[in-house]
Design a protein around this motif. Structure first.
Motif, PDB file in Angstrom:
ATOM      1  N   GLU A 103      40.982  46.899  45.864  1.00  0.00           N
ATOM      2  CA  GLU A 103      42.412  46.602  45.698  1.00  0.00           C
ATOM      3  C   GLU A 103      43.127  46.742  47.027  1.00  0.00           C
ATOM      4  N   ALA A 104      43.893  45.723  47.400  1.00  0.00           N
ATOM      5  CA  ALA A 104      44.663  45.785  48.636  1.00  0.00           C
ATOM      6  C   ALA A 104      45.807  44.780  48.602  1.00  0.00           C
ATOM      7  N   GLY A 125      37.949  41.318  44.191  1.00  0.00           N
ATOM      8  CA  GLY A 125      39.134  41.543  44.996  1.00  0.00           C
ATOM      9  C   GLY A 125      40.367  41.523  44.115  1.00  0.00           C
ATOM     10  N   VAL A 126      41.099  42.627  44.088  1.00  0.00           N
ATOM     11  CA  VAL A 126      42.345  42.730  43.325  1.00  0.00           C
ATOM     12  C   VAL A 126      43.478  42.657  44.346  1.00  0.00           C
ATOM     13  N   TRP A 147      41.114  37.892  42.411  1.00  0.00           N
ATOM     14  CA  TRP A 147      42.210  37.732  41.460  1.00  0.00           C
ATOM     15  C   TRP A 147      43.511  38.142  42.129  1.00  0.00           C
ATOM     16  N   THR A 148      44.564  37.398  41.844  1.00  0.00           N
ATOM     17  CA  THR A 148      45.884  37.714  42.395  1.00  0.00           C
ATOM     18  C   THR A 148      46.828  38.156  41.279  1.00  0.00           C
ATOM     19  N   PHE A 149      47.613  39.178  41.587  1.00  0.00           N
ATOM     20  CA  PHE A 149      48.631  39.699  40.681  1.00  0.00           C
ATOM     21  C   PHE A 149      49.971  39.566  41.390  1.00  0.00           C
ATOM     22  N   PHE A 150      50.971  39.055  40.678  1.00  0.00           N
ATOM     23  CA  PHE A 150      52.202  38.738  41.373  1.00  0.00           C
ATOM     24  C   PHE A 150      53.433  38.946  40.505  1.00  0.00           C
ATOM     25  N   VAL A 151      54.531  39.169  41.190  1.00  0.00           N
ATOM     26  CA  VAL A 151      55.864  39.157  40.585  1.00  0.00           C
ATOM     27  C   VAL A 151      56.745  38.293  41.486  1.00  0.00           C
ATOM     28  N   GLN A 176      38.309  40.686  52.779  1.00  0.00           N
ATOM     29  CA  GLN A 176      37.785  40.065  51.570  1.00  0.00           C
ATOM     30  C   GLN A 176      36.301  39.723  51.644  1.00  0.00           C
ATOM     31  N   SER A 177      35.648  39.917  52.786  1.00  0.00           N
ATOM     32  CA  SER A 177      34.279  39.423  52.953  1.00  0.00           C
ATOM     33  C   SER A 177      33.278  39.941  51.919  1.00  0.00           C
ATOM     34  N   PRO A 178      33.371  41.193  51.427  1.00  0.00           N
ATOM     35  CA  PRO A 178      32.388  41.623  50.415  1.00  0.00           C
ATOM     36  C   PRO A 178      32.643  41.061  49.016  1.00  0.00           C
ATOM     37  N   CYS A 179      33.809  40.454  48.792  1.00  0.00           N
ATOM     38  CA  CYS A 179      34.228  40.098  47.433  1.00  0.00           C
ATOM     39  C   CYS A 179      33.491  38.865  46.903  1.00  0.00           C
ATOM     40  N   THR A 180      33.035  38.973  45.672  1.00  0.00           N
ATOM     41  CA  THR A 180      32.430  37.833  44.983  1.00  0.00           C
ATOM     42  C   THR A 180      33.457  37.066  44.158  1.00  0.00           C
ATOM     43  N   HIS A 181      34.579  37.702  43.860  1.00  0.00           N
ATOM     44  CA  HIS A 181      35.642  37.091  43.073  1.00  0.00           C
ATOM     45  C   HIS A 181      36.980  37.590  43.611  1.00  0.00           C
TER      46      HIS A 181
END
Length: 224
Positions: free
Chosen positions: A132-133, A25-26, A149-153, A142-147
């Motif tokens: 990515e969402a 998950g991005v 990660w968060t990207f932020f500003v 997010q249910s299919p995600c195994t991991h």
């Protein structure tokens, strides 16, 4: 403000991490630099589901989603497509939040269906896939995600980027940010957090984009 309709993510992901397949998950808010990361992931062999782009597909003229949105909000443009600027003005201008809730109840199920279709297609070709969402947790995708990660500003940077890239006023940009989780909550729910700007220090995260790229590449290797 946005809420997450999930049981605590860090516990919910445990069983999924037993599989050899990776679904990453991005996650991150508007204008947080996720596209930059997707380029790196593609170079590393990931299939990529860009959910935000699928959202545009859900609105296409003639779809069930289009019909419901046009009926509820009266936002059919001269070209027959959804007038997204007009729609945004309606839902984000409604201080009660009810218009946004209604829109999400219409659009999110259709976007989720498209996401699942593309994910299954990509998994037939790739061992590792990224989803990515901007609203990954808020929408419950997010249910299919195994991991995760968060990207932020910072909020200031996000507002400035939206004003420039999307021709929004400062008030309009702030309205859109208010519909998303704050950075501190995204980071709390994620395995990894990557700042996508210089000169903004956040606990657990480096402050240069070069270091973020190094970390992304290193963490990709650790997923295998």
């Amino acid at each position: 403000k946005a809420t997450v309709s999930v049981l605590y993510w860090k516990h919910a992901r445990r069983d999924r991490k037993m599989t050899k397949r990776v679904v990453l998950g991005v996650y991150g808010g508007i204008c947080s630099g996720k596209s930059y990361t997707l380029d790196i992931l593609r170079r590393k062999g990931f299939g990529v589901v860009e959910v935000d782009k699928l959202g545009h597909k859900a609105y296409e003229r003639g779809t069930q989603c289009w019909e419901k949105v046009v009926k509820e909000f009266g936002v059919e443009g001269e070209d027959g497509e959804v007038d997204r600027k007009k729609l945004g003005g309606i839902v984000f201008g409604d201080k009660t939040g009810e218009s946004l809730k209604l829109l999400n109840s219409i659009v999110w199920p259709h976007v989720n269906e498209l996401t699942q279709q593309e994910l299954h297609a990509l998994q037939a070709q790739h061992t590792h896939v990224a989803i990515e969402a901007a609203l990954l947790l808020e929408a419950g995708w997010q249910s299919p995600c195994t991991h995760l990660w968060t990207f932020f500003v910072s909020q200031e940077i996000a507002i400035a980027r939206m004003m420039q890239a999307r021709s929004l006023s400062k008030e309009e940009a702030m309205q859109r940010l208010s519909a998303q989780l704050p950075n501190v909550e995204r980071i709390r729910l994620s395995e990894e957090a990557f700042p996508q700007e210089r000169r903004w220090i956040f606990d657990r995260s480096e402050t240069s984009i070069e270091e973020a790229e190094r970390r992304i590449t290193q963490k990709i290797a650790e997923l295998a």
